[in-house]
Design a protein around this motif. Structure first.
Motif, mmCIF file in Angstrom:
data_model
loop_
_atom_site.group_PDB
_atom_site.id
_atom_site.type_symbol
_atom_site.label_atom_id
_atom_site.label_comp_id
_atom_site.label_asym_id
_atom_site.label_seq_id
_atom_site.Cartn_x
_atom_site.Cartn_y
_atom_site.Cartn_z
ATOM 1 N N TRP A 50 0.180 6.502 -3.900
ATOM 2 C CA TRP A 50 -0.311 5.723 -5.328
ATOM 3 C C TRP A 50 0.034 6.826 -6.505
ATOM 4 C CZ3 TRP A 50 -3.526 5.717 -1.014
ATOM 5 C CH2 TRP A 50 -3.967 4.439 -0.481
ATOM 6 N N THR A 51 0.250 6.187 -7.695
ATOM 7 C CA THR A 51 0.179 6.984 -9.067
ATOM 8 C C THR A 51 -0.794 6.139 -9.689
ATOM 9 O OG1 THR A 51 2.782 7.221 -8.614
ATOM 10 C CG2 THR A 51 1.706 7.723 -10.861
ATOM 11 N N PRO A 52 -1.988 6.881 -9.809
ATOM 12 C CA PRO A 52 -3.397 6.152 -10.562
ATOM 13 C C PRO A 52 -2.906 6.100 -12.032
ATOM 14 C CG PRO A 52 -4.019 8.094 -8.842
ATOM 15 C CD PRO A 52 -2.485 7.813 -9.048
ATOM 16 N N ALA A 53 -1.929 6.854 -12.707
ATOM 17 C CA ALA A 53 -1.547 6.656 -14.110
ATOM 18 C C ALA A 53 -1.321 5.420 -14.334
ATOM 19 C CB ALA A 53 -1.030 7.956 -14.605
ATOM 20 N N LYS A 54 -0.507 4.470 -13.141
ATOM 21 C CA LYS A 54 0.193 3.402 -13.563
ATOM 22 C C LYS A 54 -0.580 2.247 -12.923
ATOM 23 C CE LYS A 54 4.882 5.498 -12.997
ATOM 24 N NZ LYS A 54 6.112 5.561 -12.101
ATOM 25 N N PHE A 55 -1.816 2.514 -12.605
ATOM 26 C CA PHE A 55 -2.563 1.223 -12.065
ATOM 27 C C PHE A 55 -2.989 0.230 -13.127
ATOM 28 C CE2 PHE A 55 -5.226 3.805 -8.468
ATOM 29 C CZ PHE A 55 -4.197 3.662 -7.830
ATOM 30 N N THR A 56 -3.001 -1.137 -12.858
ATOM 31 C CA THR A 56 -3.320 -2.061 -13.598
ATOM 32 C C THR A 56 -4.696 -2.085 -13.781
ATOM 33 O OG1 THR A 56 -3.391 -3.742 -12.007
ATOM 34 C CG2 THR A 56 -1.317 -3.306 -12.984
ATOM 35 N N PRO A 57 -5.251 -2.610 -14.573
ATOM 36 C CA PRO A 57 -6.883 -2.718 -14.217
ATOM 37 C C PRO A 57 -7.283 -3.478 -13.105
ATOM 38 C CG PRO A 57 -6.116 -3.817 -16.268
ATOM 39 C CD PRO A 57 -4.920 -3.636 -15.688
ATOM 40 N N LYS A 58 -6.563 -4.392 -12.397
ATOM 41 C CA LYS A 58 -6.833 -4.760 -11.083
ATOM 42 C C LYS A 58 -6.818 -3.741 -9.852
ATOM 43 C CE LYS A 58 -7.948 -7.834 -7.704
ATOM 44 N NZ LYS A 58 -9.408 -8.401 -7.820
ATOM 45 N N ASP A 59 -5.921 -2.907 -10.108
ATOM 46 C CA ASP A 59 -5.500 -1.710 -9.261
ATOM 47 C C ASP A 59 -6.816 -0.934 -9.493
ATOM 48 O OD1 ASP A 59 -3.194 -2.700 -8.206
ATOM 49 O OD2 ASP A 59 -2.061 -1.417 -9.741
ATOM 50 N N LYS A 60 -7.051 -0.626 -10.501
ATOM 51 C CA LYS A 60 -8.468 0.096 -10.631
ATOM 52 C C LYS A 60 -9.567 -0.216 -10.136
ATOM 53 C CE LYS A 60 -6.580 2.155 -15.018
ATOM 54 N NZ LYS A 60 -6.724 2.210 -16.687
ATOM 55 N N GLU A 61 -9.949 -1.520 -10.015
ATOM 56 C CA GLU A 61 -10.872 -2.190 -9.437
ATOM 57 C C GLU A 61 -10.761 -1.902 -8.035
ATOM 58 O OE1 GLU A 61 -12.356 -6.690 -8.923
ATOM 59 O OE2 GLU A 61 -11.557 -6.177 -10.983
ATOM 60 N N LEU A 62 -9.727 -2.280 -7.442
ATOM 61 C CA LEU A 62 -9.548 -2.209 -5.895
ATOM 62 C C LEU A 62 -9.770 -0.544 -5.481
ATOM 63 C CD1 LEU A 62 -6.157 -4.284 -5.564
ATOM 64 C CD2 LEU A 62 -8.731 -4.907 -4.783
#
Length: 214
Positions: free
Chosen positions: A44-56
């Motif tokens: 994963w590349t957390p800097a590219k997370f969408t809001p939904k990705d961050k929630e997951l």
């Protein structure tokens, strides 16, 4: 009433697939007595997370912490070095393609063969050797997975201990640059073939003089 014996199911943010081993179970080469597993490495590349990705992601991190506190009596971030954390900093594999600064990775494993399907755009079709399309899954494509969080090594005499992510199923999301530098066979050859090879019969090669090429 919820079934407490059933493992909690989580969904990962989209990750880049590395070291896929989804169709043939393999043993840990460092432990010949281990049971064969299926698995993959998710990057994963957390800097590219969408809001939904961050929630997951936060949901998985919360469960990792809860399991750590329950079984090892310490928060996930404070586990000692002899207890593996499951999710690791990509800098630990900075010399490998796809990993490095700004990435996180985890090895997702299972003793049972996971289900693998295509993206919703492709009808969630099954992917696998029995369907003739296993090549759709390769190092570098983007996927997501359903997982659970568990601990291991709690019994006396265990070789190692830690918290980890177990794997249920995988869904391909989209294609991406390959991480293994392999080129697809269809792209490796052009359409030009020496017509002499197509026109000649097998018997035409029986009398060739090999000495001419020594």
């Amino acid at each position: 009433m919820a079934d407490e014996t059933k493992p909690k199911r989580f969904f990962t943010p989209v990750f880049r697939l590395s070291f896929p081993n989804l169709y043939v179970a393999r043993k840990n080469e460092d432990d010949p007595n281990s049971k064969a597993k299926f698995g993959l490495s998710a990057v994963w590349t957390p800097a590219k997370f969408t809001p939904k990705d961050k929630e997951l992601w936060l949901a998985i991190m919360k469960e990792l912490n809860a399991v750590s506190v329950r079984d090892f009596k310490a928060p996930w971030k404070e586990l000692p070095d002899n207890i593996k954390r499951g999710v690791r900093d990509g800098r630990a594999k900075s010399g490998m393609e796809g990993y490095g600064e700004g990435t996180r990775f985890a090895n997702l494993t299972t003793h049972s063969r996971p289900g693998v399907i295509d993206s919703p755009a492709n009808g969630k079709a099954d992917i696998g050797p029995e369907h003739g399309n296993a090549d759709l899954i390769y190092p570098g494509c983007f996927c997501r997975a359903s997982v659970n969080v568990y601990s291991y090594g709690l019994k006396p005499g265990s070789k190692g201990k830690g918290v980890a992510l177990g794997l249920f199923n995988v869904q391909k999301i989209k294609d991406g640059p390959r991480l293994d530098n392999r080129v697809a066979a269809a792209d490796d050859f052009d359409d030009e073939i020496d017509s002499a090879w197509l026109d000649q019969e097998d018997s035409d090669f029986d009398n060739s003089d090999e000495d001419d090429f020594e």
